[in-house]
Design a protein around this motif. Structure first.
Motif, short mmCIF file in Angstrom:
data_model
loop_
_atom_site.label_atom_id
_atom_site.label_comp_id
_atom_site.label_asym_id
_atom_site.label_seq_id
_atom_site.Cartn_x
_atom_site.Cartn_y
_atom_site.Cartn_z
N UNK A 66 0.82 -1.21 0.00
CA UNK A 66 0.00 0.00 0.00
C UNK A 66 0.85 1.26 0.00
N UNK A 67 0.36 2.27 0.69
CA UNK A 67 1.04 3.57 0.65
C UNK A 67 2.24 3.64 1.60
N UNK A 68 3.19 4.52 1.22
CA UNK A 68 4.34 4.82 2.07
C UNK A 68 4.40 6.35 2.19
N UNK A 85 2.98 11.53 0.52
CA UNK A 85 2.51 10.14 0.48
C UNK A 85 2.61 9.63 -0.95
N UNK A 86 2.86 8.31 -1.08
CA UNK A 86 2.96 7.73 -2.43
C UNK A 86 2.57 6.26 -2.39
N UNK A 87 2.09 5.78 -3.52
CA UNK A 87 1.88 4.34 -3.67
C UNK A 87 2.15 3.95 -5.11
N UNK A 88 2.32 2.65 -5.32
CA UNK A 88 2.59 2.14 -6.67
C UNK A 88 1.45 1.20 -7.03
N UNK A 95 1.87 10.18 -6.23
CA UNK A 95 2.42 10.87 -5.05
C UNK A 95 1.64 12.15 -4.82
N UNK A 96 1.57 12.55 -3.56
CA UNK A 96 0.81 13.76 -3.23
C UNK A 96 1.47 14.50 -2.07
N UNK A 166 -4.71 7.36 -0.30
CA UNK A 166 -4.10 8.35 0.59
C UNK A 166 -4.98 8.58 1.82
N UNK A 167 -5.89 7.63 2.11
CA UNK A 167 -6.85 7.82 3.21
C UNK A 167 -6.74 6.78 4.33
#
Ligand code: HEM
Length: 180
Positions: A66-68, A85-88, A95-96, A166-167
């Protein structure tokens, strides 16, 4: 007898208050690795960073699909931190740039009237581990970011979550002090 009781009560109150003090974030000494990044680890997550011109390049590696995320300089808990925050997902990195708008919540800088100051360089998710390389301006000028410079000490938050969004709340989160 009354004095003894009073003294014992005062000692008990002092011990309770001491127990309520928050444990300060540990200051971690970073090392420069073979790739030229400074490196630190917390909660099973690896942070690598290096200043490059006007930018700070960050590599986040965590045991999640999930997100990192990383956060800089909260005032209390998550409030006032600059979060990235980012995820693949399907090989694409999202990313945000967010800001700690509340103690346990954050909002995109853009919805607060600021700017989104993060560039996703690359990322991978092998089904166990997510790794992303991100660049942020060391000093974006946005009031929802914090200026960062080499050699300065900053409070750094690291966290990762279970989903590509991102939640969803973190699986793990931690705080440390780093000399950048
Ligand atoms: C993605 C959505 C997120 C949600 C819904 C969320 C929610 C929460 C909640 C409810 C708490 C209080 C409970 C607890 O201590 O676990 C908390 C604490 C915390 N969060 Fe988050 N969080 C999010 C993202 C992040 C991110 C991106 C970071 C850092 C990169 C972070 C770092 C922390 C830290 C360090 C604490 C503990 C603060 C302290 O006790 O001083 N969180 N979060």
């Amino acid at each position: 007898m009354k004095v003894k009781t009073l003294v014992l009560s005062l000692i008990a109150v002092a011990l309770i208050l001491a127990g309520c003090q928050k444990t300060p974030a540990p200051t971690m000494q970073s090392v420069v690795n073979a790739k030229g990044y400074r490196e630190a680890s917390l909660i099973g997550m690896k942070l690598q960073w290096k200043f490059d011109g006007q930018d700070l390049e960050i590599v986040l590696t965590a045991p999640t699909t999930g997100w990192v995320a990383i956060g800089f300089d909260p005032s209390t808990m998550m409030k006032d931190a600059n979060f990235i925050l980012a995820y693949v997902k399907d090989g694409q990195v999202s990313a945000i740039d967010q800001y700690g708008s509340q103690l346990t919540n954050h909002s995109p800088d853009t919805t607060l009237g600021g700017t989104d100051d993060v560039t996703a360089v690359s990322g991978s998710d092998d089904g166990n581990t997510t790794e992303v390389t991100l660049r942020i301006p060391a000093n974006s000028g946005d009031k929802y970011d914090h200026a960062l410079a080499p050699g300065e000490e900053h409070t750094v938050l690291l966290a990762y979550g279970p989903k590509d969004d991102f939640e969803t709340q973190h699986t793990a989160r931690g705080k440390l002090k780093l000399i950048l």
